[in-house]
Design a protein around this motif. Structure first.
Motif, short mmCIF file in Angstrom:
data_model
loop_
_atom_site.label_atom_id
_atom_site.label_comp_id
_atom_site.label_asym_id
_atom_site.label_seq_id
_atom_site.Cartn_x
_atom_site.Cartn_y
_atom_site.Cartn_z
N LEU A 1 18.32 -38.35 22.41
CA LEU A 1 19.11 -38.51 21.18
C LEU A 1 18.43 -39.52 20.25
O LEU A 1 18.33 -39.29 19.04
CB LEU A 1 20.51 -39.00 21.56
CG LEU A 1 21.37 -39.59 20.44
CD1 LEU A 1 21.90 -38.50 19.56
CD2 LEU A 1 22.51 -40.41 21.01
N ALA B 1 17.01 -38.72 16.66
CA ALA B 1 17.51 -39.43 15.48
C ALA B 1 16.35 -39.96 14.64
O ALA B 1 16.42 -39.98 13.42
CB ALA B 1 18.42 -40.57 15.91
N LEU C 1 13.54 -38.43 14.34
CA LEU C 1 13.01 -37.28 13.61
C LEU C 1 13.86 -36.99 12.38
O LEU C 1 13.36 -36.63 11.32
CB LEU C 1 13.01 -36.03 14.50
CG LEU C 1 12.10 -36.07 15.73
CD1 LEU C 1 12.20 -34.75 16.48
CD2 LEU C 1 10.68 -36.33 15.30
N HIS D 1 9.61 -35.86 21.95
CA HIS D 1 10.84 -35.07 21.97
C HIS D 1 10.65 -33.81 22.82
O HIS D 1 11.52 -33.46 23.62
CB HIS D 1 11.23 -34.71 20.54
CG HIS D 1 12.64 -34.27 20.34
ND1 HIS D 1 13.72 -35.09 20.54
CD2 HIS D 1 13.17 -33.07 19.97
CE1 HIS D 1 14.84 -34.43 20.28
NE2 HIS D 1 14.54 -33.19 19.94
N LEU D 2 9.51 -33.18 22.66
CA LEU D 2 9.24 -31.96 23.42
C LEU D 2 9.07 -32.26 24.90
O LEU D 2 9.58 -31.55 25.77
CB LEU D 2 7.98 -31.27 22.89
CG LEU D 2 8.16 -30.58 21.54
CD1 LEU D 2 6.84 -30.05 21.01
CD2 LEU D 2 9.17 -29.44 21.65
N ILE E 1 17.66 -25.91 23.53
CA ILE E 1 16.22 -25.71 23.34
C ILE E 1 15.97 -24.61 22.31
O ILE E 1 15.12 -24.75 21.42
CB ILE E 1 15.54 -25.44 24.69
CG1 ILE E 1 15.54 -26.75 25.48
CG2 ILE E 1 14.13 -24.92 24.50
CD1 ILE E 1 14.94 -26.68 26.84
N PHE F 1 14.02 -25.13 18.62
CA PHE F 1 12.94 -24.38 17.98
C PHE F 1 13.40 -23.82 16.64
O PHE F 1 12.66 -23.85 15.65
CB PHE F 1 12.43 -23.28 18.90
CG PHE F 1 11.55 -23.82 20.00
CD1 PHE F 1 10.33 -24.40 19.69
CD2 PHE F 1 11.95 -23.81 21.32
CE1 PHE F 1 9.53 -24.94 20.68
CE2 PHE F 1 11.16 -24.35 22.32
CZ PHE F 1 9.95 -24.91 22.00
N ASN G 1 13.26 -26.06 9.28
CA ASN G 1 12.82 -27.20 8.49
C ASN G 1 11.38 -27.08 8.01
O ASN G 1 11.03 -27.50 6.92
CB ASN G 1 12.90 -28.49 9.31
CG ASN G 1 14.27 -29.09 9.27
OD1 ASN G 1 15.06 -28.80 8.38
ND2 ASN G 1 14.57 -29.94 10.23
N LEU H 1 25.45 -32.35 25.42
CA LEU H 1 24.62 -32.50 26.62
C LEU H 1 24.86 -33.87 27.28
O LEU H 1 24.98 -33.98 28.50
CB LEU H 1 23.15 -32.34 26.24
CG LEU H 1 22.18 -32.38 27.41
CD1 LEU H 1 22.30 -31.10 28.21
CD2 LEU H 1 20.77 -32.56 26.91
#
Ligand code: HEM
Lengths: 407, 350
Positions: free
Chosen positions: B183, B187, B189, B208-209, B252, B256, B262, B300
């Motif tokens: 999270l 945030a 990002l 993040h990935l 997930i 993507f 974006n 989650l």
């Protein structure tokens, strides 16, 4: 009792507290935004300078430019130079995001664009490194999709078109979607003015840097340079090319014939289209090159963009990894400069500034080149690569009719 | 008094569940504020354009610009949640026999207020860093609310702390911690500052990935553990484990989709669709996807907290069977459902 019952809870509270506390120790006061000095340009013009010298020189140039154009929070426009931007619109696009007490929205550029193009319009926003192609660096004053020849500035409506329609297959969004809000039509207009402002500012900065590197009197030069750059934007409209109206509903046999002739021109030595775009137009040509923004700090600075060891040192001045500006796969039909035949005509006739894509050689007087008819055939061929015509029979007519509707 | 079926306890549970359910749309609205960069759409606080928060004309709110609609709506819903949190505290204070839980309720109220003040300070100082912190702590407050609901549920009272080794519980807690970390990265990002260098942002995306992969692996591992017949006492953890699996896969996919919405992708020539895809600046569905990714992220967190609570507090198998026979009616816990066998259900239908 507390912690025995629920092990994760204590740390949870601590976390909340820590977050709260950090809000107050993290220097919450907003920072004054500033334009980032163009160190990369300095570094590529003066190779033997130390980092210190590069940063000082870049700062000096940036200061000269700031005197003329102000800062991202309070932009200004020198009164001596051509009045090519509407400062009310520029001010509305500049500054931090938000509305004032009378609900007028400010900071449009930081709201919609900064993530990619950066505060300075240098194409170095946070997300830049993850996009291909990289976001446009406005400071070079070069734009790809416009109605004016290579070397000339785009018109206002060229910029507005890009903002409304976006550029398919790139990160550049279409902002036309917000058109339903009455105010947004004005927002696009205001943003286009701001792009001009940033571009002029950045180009003046680049030229001031050259002046300093060439030991000229930068303070004196800055204003002269500024008026030259502004003048080039003021002239843009007079160079704008109007495409002819092209046939959209064809007689099938004529269309097939035009496509055949166009194909021959595409494959010819004279146009060399297939050298870059491949014999099938699928982008698999032999000639692949970098764009001008990359060449500025690589090839022109004596650096081989293919050799990591050579370009890597430039990363510390903000350079992003050189990426090939590959010729487009024309069978996919994602025309960034617009999807009509007229748009494709303009791309072929004018080329794509900053990219390897040249303007077509026209037959004029004794010059070898392609005639106007030849260009139209070529357009039809390129267009047919992504809009295939099923030859002869009735379906092709339907297809033609459909196209006319969608155009 | 401490009997699991005491109606006064059910009241606490109801109040807590209600606040939690209300907090989720609040997270959505807050996410929309971020997505539309609407944090400063209303330049003053606690008022709205000089009006008292509740007196701001409805027509000006609903028919005004979208960013103003979202920001003012977020403030309104937040005050509603705040009011319900007060109600929860009153109810808990009068009905809840466990002192620590009453304390947690007040802490929750405090957290909601702090969250509101943080939001206000963000506006008054126009500070994007505070907006990010406000965005991080929001889901944590949501998790705290749902924790109160869990702790006041019937099942919690029936259960007792798990004795002996508890591998699954440890994985659940780890998952919780990593999800909260995720999270924070997410945030960053969303609230990236224009001054950040591209390479810093790139490393955030890679982190993040990487963490998404870790989370996926942990959830898959949990899914296997709860199905493992050797650990039959893990069976009652299947509901949260299954919920986690669904949420992670959804998350997930949304992640993507968020990226494409974006930024499009760098590999556009793979398919005609990607080649023609144009990012829609502040498009409606796009902003729903992006905001949905953020909101699902907080689900989650809540779900892993749920799993952790169940893993650390077990209902003895016999007791749960007895109990579910006694009150089949409004029992929504998996312990109850477990006592149905699929065969018997289908027989009943025939
Ligand atoms: C289990 C996996 C994941 C979790 C729990 C998760 C969680 C989150 C959360 C909570 C946020 C928002 C934070 C906030 O606003 O406060 C976020 C943002 C984001 N996530 Fe994920 N994420 C996951 C996987 C992914 C994946 C696979 C991608 C794919 C690229 C992705 C891309 C993004 C992006 C691009 C953002 C920023 C959105 C924006 O700019 O508005 N995430 N993530």
């Amino acid at each position: 009792m507390f912690s025995k019952q629920i092990p994760p809870l204590n740390s949870f509270f601590l976390l909340l507290l820590a977050l709260w506390a950090s809000a107050f120790f993290s220097g919450c006061t907003p920072q004054e935004a500033s334009f980032r000095p163009n160190e990369l340009h300095v570094a590529s013009l003066s190779q033997d300078s130390t980092d210190q010298q590069v940063s000082e020189l870049a700062k000096t140039a940036s200061n000269h430019v700031e005197e003329l154009f102000g800062t991202p929070d309070s932009p200004k426009w020198p009164s001596e130079i051509a009045d090519i931007v509407d400062m009310v619109k520029v001010k509305r696009s500049a500054g931090p995001v938000g509305r004032d007490k009378s609900k007028v929205e400010y900071g449009l550029f930081r709201k919609h664009c900064v993530q990619c193009h950066g505060t300075t319009g240098d194409g170095q926003g946070p997300a830049a490194a993850l996009l291909a192609p990289y976001p446009r660096d406005f400071r070079r004053g070069s734009f790809k999709f416009k109605s004016t020849p290579i070397g000339k500035k785009p018109t206002h409506s060229d910029l507005v078109r890009t903002l409304e329609k976006g550029l398919p297959g790139t990160g550049m969004p279409a902002f036309g979607t917000l058109n339903h809000s009455v105010e947004f039509a004005e927002d696009i207009d205001a943003l286009a003015h701001y792009v001009r402002y940033l571009s002029v500012r950045g180009e003046v900065e680049r030229r001031v840097i050259s002046a300093i590197v060439n030991q000229e009197n930068a303070a004196e030069q800055a204003k002269i340079i500024a008026s030259k750059v502004a003048e080039s934007w003021a002239m843009a409209d007079s160079f704008s090319v109007k495409p002819p109206r092209l046939i959209t509903t064809w007689v099938p046999e004529d269309q097939t014939a035009a496509i055949e002739r166009g194909k021959a021109i595409f494959l010819s030595e004279l146009t060399a289209c297939s050298k870059c775009h491949g014999k099938l137009g699928d982008g698999n040509g032999t000639s692949q090159d970098y764009d001008e923004w990359t060449k500025d700090w690589t090839i022109r600075a004596g650096i081989d963009p293919n050799k990591k060891a050579e370009w890597k040192p430039m990363k510390r001045f903000g350079a992003l990894k050189p990426v090939l500006d590959s010729a487009r796969n024309l069978t996919l039909g994602a025309f960034r400069g617009g999807e009509t035949r007229e748009d494709v005509y303009l791309r072929i006739v004018l080329g794509i500034e900053g990219s390897p894509m040249p303007a077509i050689a026209r037959k004029e007087n004794d010059n070898p080149g392609i005639t106007e008819e030849g260009i139209r055939d070529l357009v039809e061929y390129v267009y047919s690569l992504s809009n295939p015509v099923t030859s002869g029979a009735a379906p092709s007519n339907e297809k033609g009719a459909e196209h006319e509707q969608s155009n | 008094m401490n009997s699991p079926t005491n109606p006064r306890h059910a009241l606490v549970y109801l109040a807590a569940a209600l606040v939690t359910v209300l907090t989720f749309p609040l997270i959505w609205l807050g996410g929309l504020v971020t997505t539309h960069d609407a944090g400063m759409a209303v330049p003053d606080w606690p008022g709205t354009f000089g009006y008292n928060l509740f007196l701001y004309p409805i027509s000006a709110w609903v028919y005004g610009p979208f960013d103003l609609f979202v920001e003012h709506g977020h403030r309104l819903l937040a005050s509603v949640v705040g009011l319900f949190a007060i109600v929860l505290c009153v109810i808990a204070y009068r009905n809840e026999s466990r002192g620590w839980l009453v304390k947690v309720c007040f802490l929750f109220l405090g957290a909601i207020i702090a969250q509101g003040v943080l939001g206000g300070v963000r506006v008054l100082l126009d500070a994007r860093t505070i907006a990010m912190i406000h965005g991080c702590s929001g889901p944590l407050v949501f998790a705290l609310g749902s924790f109160i609901a869990m702790a006041s549920s019937k099942r919690w009272r029936l259960a007792s702390p798990k004795t002996g080794s508890n591998g699954l519980g440890r994985v659940a807690v780890m998952l919780l911690v990593v999800s909260i970390g995720q999270l924070f990265v997410g945030a960053h990002l969303r609230h990236s500052l224009p001054t950040w260098r591209p390479l810093f942002f790139m490393s955030l995306v890679h982190t993040h990935l990487l963490m998404a992969t870790l989370i996926l692996l942990a959830v898959l591992y949990i899914a296997v553990l709860v199905r493992n017949s050797a650990n039959s006492d893990n069976r009652e953890l299947r509901t949260p484990a299954n919920a986690l699996l669904v949420i992670v896969i959804l998350q997930i996919l949304l992640g993507f989709a968020t990226w494409v919405a974006n930024y499009a992708t760098p590999w556009v020539e793979l398919t005609p669709w990607l080649a023609k895809y144009t990012v829609q600046g502040k498009g409606f569905w796009e902003s729903m996807i992006v905001t949905g990714h953020q909101a699902t992220g907080s689900l989650l967190i809540v779900c892993s907290l749920w799993l952790a609570c169940r893993a650390y507090r077990r209902v003895p198998v016999e007791q749960s069977a007895e109990h579910s026979l006694a009150s089949l009616s409004n029992e929504s816990e998996s312990t109850a459902r477990k006592s149905f066998r699929p065969e018997s259900v289908s027989v009943g239908v025939e």
